[in-house]
Write an enzyme that holds these catalytic residues in place. Structure first.
Site, mmCIF file in Angstrom:
data_model
loop_
_atom_site.group_PDB
_atom_site.id
_atom_site.type_symbol
_atom_site.label_atom_id
_atom_site.label_comp_id
_atom_site.label_asym_id
_atom_site.label_seq_id
_atom_site.Cartn_x
_atom_site.Cartn_y
_atom_site.Cartn_z
ATOM 1 N N TYR A 26 15.604 4.175 12.898
ATOM 2 C CA TYR A 26 15.228 3.606 11.591
ATOM 3 C C TYR A 26 16.463 3.019 10.904
ATOM 4 O O TYR A 26 16.454 1.867 10.455
ATOM 5 C CB TYR A 26 14.606 4.705 10.720
ATOM 6 C CG TYR A 26 14.409 4.333 9.272
ATOM 7 C CD1 TYR A 26 13.356 3.525 8.863
ATOM 8 C CD2 TYR A 26 15.291 4.807 8.282
ATOM 9 C CE1 TYR A 26 13.180 3.191 7.520
ATOM 10 C CE2 TYR A 26 15.120 4.477 6.946
ATOM 11 C CZ TYR A 26 14.065 3.674 6.571
ATOM 12 O OH TYR A 26 13.894 3.342 5.247
ATOM 13 N N LYS A 34 17.214 -0.940 10.071
ATOM 14 C CA LYS A 34 17.473 -1.374 8.699
ATOM 15 C C LYS A 34 18.863 -2.016 8.570
ATOM 16 O O LYS A 34 19.109 -2.784 7.642
ATOM 17 C CB LYS A 34 17.330 -0.190 7.741
ATOM 18 C CG LYS A 34 15.878 0.252 7.505
ATOM 19 C CD LYS A 34 15.165 -0.651 6.502
ATOM 20 C CE LYS A 34 13.819 -0.099 6.083
ATOM 21 N NZ LYS A 34 13.154 -0.912 5.052
ATOM 22 N N GLU A 77 20.011 5.433 4.352
ATOM 23 C CA GLU A 77 20.107 5.845 5.764
ATOM 24 C C GLU A 77 21.118 4.971 6.525
ATOM 25 O O GLU A 77 21.541 5.325 7.628
ATOM 26 C CB GLU A 77 18.745 5.776 6.447
ATOM 27 C CG GLU A 77 17.764 6.852 6.011
ATOM 28 C CD GLU A 77 18.147 8.257 6.452
ATOM 29 O OE1 GLU A 77 18.600 8.427 7.597
ATOM 30 O OE2 GLU A 77 17.995 9.190 5.632
ATOM 31 N N HIS A 115 13.807 8.257 -2.908
ATOM 32 C CA HIS A 115 13.073 8.327 -4.175
ATOM 33 C C HIS A 115 11.641 8.752 -3.889
ATOM 34 O O HIS A 115 11.029 8.351 -2.912
ATOM 35 C CB HIS A 115 13.153 7.017 -4.952
ATOM 36 C CG HIS A 115 12.944 5.806 -4.116
ATOM 37 N ND1 HIS A 115 13.926 5.272 -3.317
ATOM 38 C CD2 HIS A 115 11.851 5.042 -3.928
ATOM 39 C CE1 HIS A 115 13.447 4.219 -2.687
ATOM 40 N NE2 HIS A 115 12.178 4.065 -3.028
ATOM 41 N N GLN A 131 8.050 0.779 9.018
ATOM 42 C CA GLN A 131 7.803 2.113 9.561
ATOM 43 C C GLN A 131 8.934 2.917 8.924
ATOM 44 O O GLN A 131 10.089 2.818 9.334
ATOM 45 C CB GLN A 131 7.879 2.084 11.091
ATOM 46 C CG GLN A 131 7.395 3.351 11.777
ATOM 47 C CD GLN A 131 8.168 4.603 11.376
ATOM 48 O OE1 GLN A 131 7.774 5.345 10.447
ATOM 49 N NE2 GLN A 131 9.273 4.850 12.029
ATOM 50 N N THR A 160 18.493 0.821 2.606
ATOM 51 C CA THR A 160 18.369 2.273 2.472
ATOM 52 C C THR A 160 19.699 3.002 2.611
ATOM 53 O O THR A 160 20.595 2.548 3.341
ATOM 54 C CB THR A 160 17.390 2.794 3.553
ATOM 55 O OG1 THR A 160 17.551 4.210 3.685
ATOM 56 C CG2 THR A 160 17.662 2.178 4.913
ATOM 57 N N SER A 181 -6.846 -1.581 8.988
ATOM 58 C CA SER A 181 -6.853 -0.206 9.481
ATOM 59 C C SER A 181 -8.294 0.272 9.561
ATOM 60 O O SER A 181 -9.125 -0.141 8.740
ATOM 61 C CB SER A 181 -6.065 0.664 8.491
ATOM 62 O OG SER A 181 -6.313 2.018 8.725
ATOM 63 N N ASP A 225 0.784 -8.665 8.851
ATOM 64 C CA ASP A 225 1.616 -7.674 9.516
ATOM 65 C C ASP A 225 2.995 -8.297 9.738
ATOM 66 O O ASP A 225 3.090 -9.501 10.039
ATOM 67 C CB ASP A 225 0.983 -7.298 10.869
ATOM 68 C CG ASP A 225 1.509 -5.979 11.388
ATOM 69 O OD1 ASP A 225 0.715 -5.024 11.466
ATOM 70 O OD2 ASP A 225 2.711 -5.895 11.701
ATOM 71 N N THR A 233 0.811 -1.220 0.000
ATOM 72 C CA THR A 233 0.000 0.000 0.000
ATOM 73 C C THR A 233 0.847 1.274 0.000
ATOM 74 O O THR A 233 0.305 2.379 -0.087
ATOM 75 C CB THR A 233 -0.940 0.034 1.227
ATOM 76 O OG1 THR A 233 -0.124 -0.090 2.403
ATOM 77 C CG2 THR A 233 -1.958 -1.098 1.198
#
Ligand code: NDP
Ligand code: GDP
Length: 378
Positions: free
Chosen positions: A183, A187, A161, A213, A115, A159, A62, A90, A37
């Protein structure tokens, strides 16, 4: 104690599915996407459906609607029955992941669920670690539990990050990691567990180390989309001012549609490996602001500094951008700049959309959306 030492590793699968040999199994084209999603999930679904895949996606229950990015694809389904299916699930629920994998028997799994917001990860560090870090382990183990580790190709949404603090630029597959947020740290676990399962169990598992992106479907709290929406609303008089944090952070921004093509390519090679996808250019947040407003005829002039800095529309003299320290992060990633050289050479991947076209597409989409809302209200 000798009995404990005798426990066989790796363990044999808990579920005995009646499976053909890997080569025959992969003649089908069946993809399972976590995070379907989200921004990337929707572009990847479009790409895979266009390539003739059957696409399955994991969605969260949700109380509000969370499938708006997939709406157009669902409508198309009347033309392509049984090609696109959503499953409730999930990344924090192992039993559910095992059930979905056993039922779908995918040939490719794309783990995009996360997340994904850096600032939020400082506030929800444990949850982010659970979903982004351990969630990856759960999905990998669900594949093994079904005895599918030699049948399935696995993509992990890693990522830029991971690089965090600048150690070298441009950042490549060999640049050491130094994450700067919960985060990024979560990761990092996901990156290494993916690599570890490749080495330990011979899984075809890849990390795509993707730099930022964006697209008109980008989440509204990421800086690019926040800017383009606000610029559109300000140009129509629906909003007066845009509040931002660090204007001097620099990012290597590409278009999501180009990046999902790279994800798919990573899973079509003879051997699994890790790849950077980036543009090779970096731009400050400030420039993204200036270009977005300029497209709408507003020329931003900056005055003041630090938390007092503001941007004025030169034509009207109105303050349209203000720095708000609430948007600063406890630790910041100041500069991201990647090299896509390996992906270009090995995967034949090349991004198509440049920085100016990206900004223009996002601003124009937000302007159209804002105008149609105004019309709806009239
Ligand atoms: P989004 O935030 O748009 O989408 C994240 C997706 O993960 C959504 O579908 C969301 O569901 C789902 N999700 C969140 N929590 C869970 C959970 N507990 N269990 C299952 N699914 C969950 O991210 P993007 O599409 O932009 O990014 C895709 C992936 O790539 C993410 O993993 C992100 O961290 C990573 N990434 C993104 C980059 C970028 O610049 N966009 C750069 C590098 C990596 P829901 O819609 O219900 O919230
Ligand atoms: P990130 O690179 O994954 O953290 O993506 P974001 O789009 O959230 O942030 C990109 C950069 O913009 C970071 O360095 C942020 O500190 C900076 N930034 C400045 N103001 C804002 C803001 O209001 N919201 C967000 N999300 N980021 C901001």
């Amino acid at each position: 104690s000798s009995q404990i030492a005798d426990v066989p590793t790796p363990f044999s699968p808990l579920l005995k599915l009646n499976l053909p040999a890997p080569a025959d199994y992969r003649k089908r084209k069946v993809a399972l996407i976590s995070g379907i999603t989200g921004q990337d999930g929707s572009y990847l679904t479009e790409l895979l459906l266009s390539k003739g895949y059957e696409v399955h996606g994991i969605i969260r229950r949700s109380s509000s609607f969370n499938t708006s990015r997939l709406h157009h694809l669902y409508e198309d389904q009347h033309e392509r029955p049984n090609k696109f299916k959503l499953h409730y699930g999930d990344l924090s629920d192992s039993t559910n992941l095992v059930y979905i994998i056993a039922q779908v028997q995918p040939t490719e799994v794309y783990n995009l669920g996360a997340q994904s917001h850096v600032k939020v990860s400082f506030e929800m560090a444990e949850y982010t670690g659970d979903v982004d870090g351990l969630g990856t382990l759960r999905l990998l183990d669900a594949i093994r539990t079904c005895g599918l580790e030699r049948h399935v190709r696995f993509y992990q949404a890693s990522t830029s990050e991971l690089y965090g603090q600048v150690v070298e630029t441009p950042q490549s597959e060999t640049t050491p990691f130094y994450p700067r947020s919960p985060y990024g740290v979560a990761k990092l676990y996901a990156f290494w567990i993916t690599k570890n399962y490749r080495e330990a169990y011979g899984m075809y598992a890849c990390n795509g180390i993707l730099f930022n992106h964006e697209s008109p479907r980008r989440g509204r709290t990421f800086v690019t989309r926040k800017i383009t929406r606000a610029a559109a609303d300000i140009s129509l008089g629906k909003q007066s001012c845009l509040y931002l944090g660090n204007l001097d952070a620099q990012r290597d921004w590409g278009h999501a549609a180009d990046y999902v093509e790279g994800m798919w390519r990573m899973l079509q090679q003879d051997t699994p490996d890790d790849f950077v996808l980036a543009t090779g250019e970096t731009h400050p947040v400030r420039e993204f602001v200036e270009k977005s407003f300029a497209i709408l005829g507003m020329n931003i002039q900056w005055r003041g500094s630090g938390t007092e800095e503001e941007g004025v529309d030169a034509r009207t003299g109105k303050v349209v951008v203000k720095v708000d320290s609430r948007y600063f992060r406890p630790a910041e990633v100041e500069l991201l700049l990647g090299t896509p050289a390996k992906a270009e050479k090995v995967l034949g991947w090349k991004r198509k959309v440049d920085f100016d076209s990206l900004v223009k597409e996002m601003v124009e989409a937000d302007l159209r959306a804002a105008k149609s809302l105004v019309e709806d209200q009239n």
